[in-house]
Design an enzyme around this catalytic site. Sequence first.
Site, PDB file in Angstrom:
ATOM      1  CG  ASP A  48     -25.042  50.730   1.213  1.00 43.72           C
ATOM      2  OD1 ASP A  48     -24.739  50.693  -0.329  1.00 43.72           O
ATOM      3  OD2 ASP A  48     -24.469  50.655   1.821  1.00 43.72           O
ATOM      4  CD1 TRP A  49     -27.230  45.711  -2.892  1.00 44.84           C
ATOM      5  CD2 TRP A  49     -25.475  46.263  -4.705  1.00 44.84           C
ATOM      6  NE1 TRP A  49     -27.384  45.471  -3.926  1.00 44.84           N
ATOM      7  CE2 TRP A  49     -26.069  44.777  -5.087  1.00 44.84           C
ATOM      8  CE3 TRP A  49     -25.023  47.542  -5.152  1.00 44.84           C
ATOM      9  CZ2 TRP A  49     -25.552  44.711  -6.955  1.00 44.84           C
ATOM     10  CZ3 TRP A  49     -24.250  46.217  -5.848  1.00 44.84           C
ATOM     11  CH2 TRP A  49     -24.596  45.787  -6.567  1.00 44.84           C
TER      12      TRP A  49
END
Length: 702
Positions: free
Chosen positions: A253-254
């Site tokens: 994820d980011w």
Amino acid sequence: MEQARKRAEELLKIMTLEEKIGQTVQYGRYDDRRVELIAAGRVGSMLNVYGAERINELQKLAVEKTRLGIPLLIGDDVIHGYRTIFPIPLAEAASWNLEAMENNARIAAVEAASEGIRWTFAPMVDVTREARWGRIAEGAGEDVYLGSLAAVARVKGFQQANAEGYPTVAACVKHFAGYGWVEGGRDYDTTDMSERTLREHILPPFLAGIQAGAMSVMTAFNEVSGVPASSNVFLLRDILRNEWGFEGITVSDWESIEEVIYHGYAEDRRDAAMKGMRAGVDMDMHSGVYQEHLASIIEERPDMLKLLDEAVLRVLTIKYALGLFENPYTDVHQHEKLILAPEHLQQARLSASQSVVLLKNNPGILPLDFTKHRKIALIGPLADDHHHTMGCWSHKGREEDVQTVRDAFTAELAPHAEIFYEKGSEVKEELEGGLERAVALAEQCDIAIVAVGESEDMTGEHYNRTVINLPECQERVIREIKSRTNTPVVVVLMNGRPLAIEWVQENADAIVEAWHPGTMGGGGILDVLTGAYNPSGRLPVTFPRATGQVPIYYNRKSTGRPNLYEDYLDCDDNELYPFGFGLSYTTFAYSDLSLDRTSIQADGEIKVSARITNTGTRAGEETAQLYIRDMVGSTTRPVKELKGYRKLFLQPGESAEVDFTLTATELGMLDEKLEFTVEPGKFTVWVGPHSAEGLQADFLVV
Ligand code: BGC
């Protein structure tokens, strides 16, 4: 896939270390520095880049400027539509309509791909019991069975073959794993659960999506029982790769690889990069830690080159499988034909109707009857809001494309009724004079349709709430209309989570749960209110009476004192609306539950059937739901588990039989050693309209 992999293997053989590392790097913002990196072959993927021209320019750098000409993989959060926005995923799940979910995903993919996006970070398949958590809006609700079916439908839709026979976009099941199990409904927060819970409630939708062909998996932000998901060897290697044999790519994820530093799991960015690669996260979303540190890590630990090679092989395989090497560019005119195509808008409107759950309907209120509802008051902050109607994660949706309830009523009902509008209040605060004007308008009209709920920025990522009521300023509008006029009030809810609306349930004349319905929401809601579409949605989540009941869900365990005390001093124990609940403008009766035998072997099967009759005066769709309970087990079982459902459309007076077959797949459970087994003993089965009601029978597994 085989072919793609072979080609990837050949390419890998001639790559330098730097080129390999480049394929594991993804950025979500571009600037001069990143453009340089792309031209140097040091970036494998981008997100948040839009427009075919822009994407083609970047592809050109990757394809023409670099030594090997490896195209970029362009990703985006195409969550519930691209430019044509569909109902939020929770709403789609409320339709229990897999065909619609697949179709919506297909259209979203077609629109996104028309601008060069070939990878979506969807579907989110996180099962959750946390109504306070903003991201409940993005999933399929609280149930693992419905959630697994939704995962399959959405993956199939996104990855449907394009004209050249390649998947339109690659799907990504996320967030692996346990993201929806957050403590206190706080986003990104700790999750701590038994392996049983993980395997029974969290993992199945991921596996279902992967078995349906999902080409990628996103690792989660949260830690799971002490180890951050984005460096979790148990999840990413033992389960995902070794147990399930997943061959697609994993993307963090980011910045979640880097964030393990804040979890206290890595010392610094280098250590975080090492731990991400060690766990098998193939691509680093935006943090840059792979770019900066993988080379020196591998220099120091040559054994890790093998892990990098595996990661790169998977990334290249996906690029081949999507046909990016054959055709990295996008026709810049394609989107003009495809974006907001009439077929897409029509589907968006139908899907908005199918997602509506009718929660209450006093006799004679809905559908609207233009012989008595001549003057219609549209009231409420969501009756004419072009932004919030789209809901969270609709960044490519445009306000000017959106049809609000007011737009639809004004455009389509003019010959039948007079339409008036008054906002009444803002979403979160009073509007000066709004309340008085709303009451005065309602007074003069035959019916008041009050559209209330949540703004887009009250749901979605990191938009969590400690109190999930209707904001006071909005409830006040309904209260005042109810207490000061005799005008019946239809409450249309537009929201991204279950709401604790006990007072509204007691006092409104009808309640229509429309969720955030998307671009064509207004028309979809109009069709339900007029009866052009007979509501058929069913809740994919339990609605509490009060926030303090959360987590509240249907498939709970029995306590040792099930009926001895009340759960709460200050609130009824039961839910406001059970999972699976939803009304129609007609009524259905259940009868003749029958089993084709009374006992079966553990590997046998049993047929369960029931008769459903439309006992009302309109044609309509019923969703017959089958639940089971394994009464006594070597480990305890939930009081009910959804194991099947059938949709059937019946004319007034018509009846039909629904059949279900239960086999080891439905009857099995994880024993004390977490091994899947069907245990002998008594099972109860219910077929009914929702999780709290149904005809009941027993059978034995011997
Ligand atoms: C979200 C992901 C999303 C990513 C890229 C993150 O903040 O958790 O679901 O795909 O951003 O936008």
